[in-house]
Design a protein around this motif. Sequence first.
Motif, short mmCIF file in Angstrom:
data_model
loop_
_atom_site.label_atom_id
_atom_site.label_comp_id
_atom_site.label_asym_id
_atom_site.label_seq_id
_atom_site.Cartn_x
_atom_site.Cartn_y
_atom_site.Cartn_z
N ILE A 54 0.82 -1.21 0.00
CA ILE A 54 0.00 0.00 0.00
C ILE A 54 0.86 1.27 0.00
O ILE A 54 0.60 2.21 -0.77
CB ILE A 54 -0.96 0.01 1.21
N TRP A 55 1.87 1.33 0.85
CA TRP A 55 2.68 2.55 0.92
C TRP A 55 3.46 2.79 -0.38
O TRP A 55 3.69 3.93 -0.77
CB TRP A 55 3.62 2.51 2.13
N MET A 56 3.82 1.72 -1.07
CA MET A 56 4.49 1.88 -2.36
C MET A 56 3.52 2.41 -3.41
O MET A 56 3.88 3.26 -4.23
CB MET A 56 5.09 0.55 -2.81
N TRP A 57 2.29 1.91 -3.39
CA TRP A 57 1.28 2.42 -4.32
C TRP A 57 0.96 3.88 -4.03
O TRP A 57 0.75 4.67 -4.95
CB TRP A 57 0.01 1.58 -4.23
N PHE A 58 0.93 4.23 -2.77
CA PHE A 58 0.64 5.61 -2.39
C PHE A 58 1.71 6.56 -2.93
O PHE A 58 1.40 7.59 -3.54
CB PHE A 58 0.55 5.71 -0.87
N LEU A 59 2.97 6.22 -2.70
CA LEU A 59 4.05 7.08 -3.20
C LEU A 59 4.09 7.08 -4.73
O LEU A 59 4.30 8.13 -5.35
CB LEU A 59 5.40 6.61 -2.65
N ALA A 60 3.86 5.92 -5.33
CA ALA A 60 3.86 5.84 -6.80
C ALA A 60 2.73 6.68 -7.38
O ALA A 60 2.93 7.40 -8.37
CB ALA A 60 3.71 4.39 -7.24
N MET A 61 1.56 6.63 -6.74
CA MET A 61 0.43 7.43 -7.21
C MET A 61 0.71 8.92 -7.04
O MET A 61 0.30 9.74 -7.86
CB MET A 61 -0.83 7.03 -6.44
N SER A 62 1.42 9.27 -5.97
CA SER A 62 1.78 10.67 -5.74
C SER A 62 2.67 11.18 -6.88
O SER A 62 2.50 12.30 -7.36
CB SER A 62 2.51 10.82 -4.40
N PHE A 63 3.61 10.35 -7.29
CA PHE A 63 4.47 10.73 -8.42
C PHE A 63 3.64 10.87 -9.70
O PHE A 63 3.81 11.82 -10.46
CB PHE A 63 5.55 9.68 -8.64
N ARG A 64 2.74 9.92 -9.94
CA ARG A 64 1.96 9.93 -11.18
C ARG A 64 1.00 11.10 -11.25
O ARG A 64 0.69 11.60 -12.33
CB ARG A 64 1.16 8.62 -11.29
N LYS A 65 0.50 11.56 -10.07
CA LYS A 65 -0.45 12.66 -10.05
C LYS A 65 0.21 14.02 -9.96
O LYS A 65 -0.45 15.05 -9.93
CB LYS A 65 -1.42 12.49 -8.87
N GLY A 66 1.52 14.04 -9.88
CA GLY A 66 2.24 15.30 -9.80
C GLY A 66 2.42 15.82 -8.39
O GLY A 66 3.00 16.88 -8.19
N ASN A 67 1.91 15.08 -7.37
CA ASN A 67 2.10 15.48 -5.97
C ASN A 67 3.42 14.90 -5.47
O ASN A 67 3.46 14.07 -4.57
CB ASN A 67 0.93 14.98 -5.11
N SER A 68 4.51 15.31 -6.10
CA SER A 68 5.77 14.62 -5.89
C SER A 68 6.60 15.18 -4.74
O SER A 68 7.62 14.61 -4.40
CB SER A 68 6.60 14.66 -7.18
N SER A 69 6.20 16.31 -4.16
CA SER A 69 7.00 16.90 -3.10
C SER A 69 7.13 15.94 -1.91
O SER A 69 8.23 15.66 -1.44
CB SER A 69 6.36 18.22 -2.64
#
Length: 447
Positions: free
Chosen positions: A405-420
Amino acid sequence: MPSKAGFLEHPIRSLITCFVSWKTLLLLIATCSPGQGYDTSTSLLLSSHDPTGAPPLPVALHYLVSKLTRWDAIYYVRVANRGYLFEQEWAFGWGFTSLINLCTAILLKAGIPHYHGLEGLVAVCIAHTAHLLSVLVLFKLTAAVFPSSSSTPGLALTASLLHIISPAGLFLSSPFAESSCALLSFLGCYLFTKSVRSGGQPTIGHDLLVFASGVVFGLATTLRSNGIFNGLLLLEEALRNLFYFRSGPPLVKIRRLVATGLGGLCVGAGFLLPQYIAYSEYCTQTSVQSRPWCEKTLPSIYTFVQEHYWNVGPFRYWTLSNVPLFLLATPMLLIMTISGVWALSYESAITPGSLRAKKAPSAGPEAEAFPVLRNLAVTQILLTLLTFTTAHVQIITRISSAYPIWMWFLAMSFRKGNSSYANSAVRIIVMYGIIQAGLLASFLPPA
């Protein structure tokens, strides 16, 4: 370094390349770390003066194995070599020691000399192989949980890359059960996800998949006890099928319930079988004095030795001297909690065996995730809470490697542009992995 397009065109090759690069870096740090550390347990375990007369490993392999066989790994290698002898050794996964022993026996049958320390080398190879396979299975699992999304290939690739640089770091290269547990946990989740039919009634093939997922989860539980949490997927599936019995028990639901129930029994067996073996050894021998845990209503050597020898229990670890370890664990505790809450609030309120995307094709990956997402979120939050309140809190950095789950969360953050936030998390993970490699190889805490 391949371009972004190159990564997506050949994701498996890209993952293998990154895996080899990261492992090479960690092993270089480990081999260059100074001294044997403050504990001589490894040097005693791998001493060239073997009482059986077995020749030592070649110098280079002996040096590498000695740098990776630290802390709990000493127990795993020793038990794999001569079986369980002392009570406290039962805290270390029966499944992993049996796997090391089995692979060593196969090598000996193939004509490989029984070098002193061969079990340590075999365990290191198992750890590397299992970690690589878990990276590839996570790629497939991510695509299965987030189907029909235009961003799925990039999402799956990013999540798998995050698993490569997992904060477990060198623990996934050493004689520890973490990488093997992660592999079986991801594989079981993948089989379960594929068993959920996206339309119509599940077939016998789908039922066999859900049973197979239970078998795999059971094997994961023999490696690490926290693998039993995977059984919540099967429990939810069983309750879901029981719900449909209100309108009469249709044959397909009965079949599904039986398959799920058998799979759940396999998960339970993965925890109970080692307990039964230990019970037979310590509690049924008239020539051996019975131990205190034998008299319990539910006798478990694992829970006893954790409490008796390692002082594991509710809030026992909450002491002033352990504050630095809580600070060390804080980043992963936060990431796992935040990502768990994120997954619970994910817009995936879908019924079993159907996808919300059927109703809203343009809703994107948020609407296409299987119910497995929410179940895994509950599991991850429960594990985080249990580790924070009861266990040696710093182990969260390595046992988190089996929870996607935590990997998907960070990966989704990168994909959505919420990369900070994601960038900061990755920097912390990479820095920790590099520092931890040097500490672990030098036999220095934390572990």
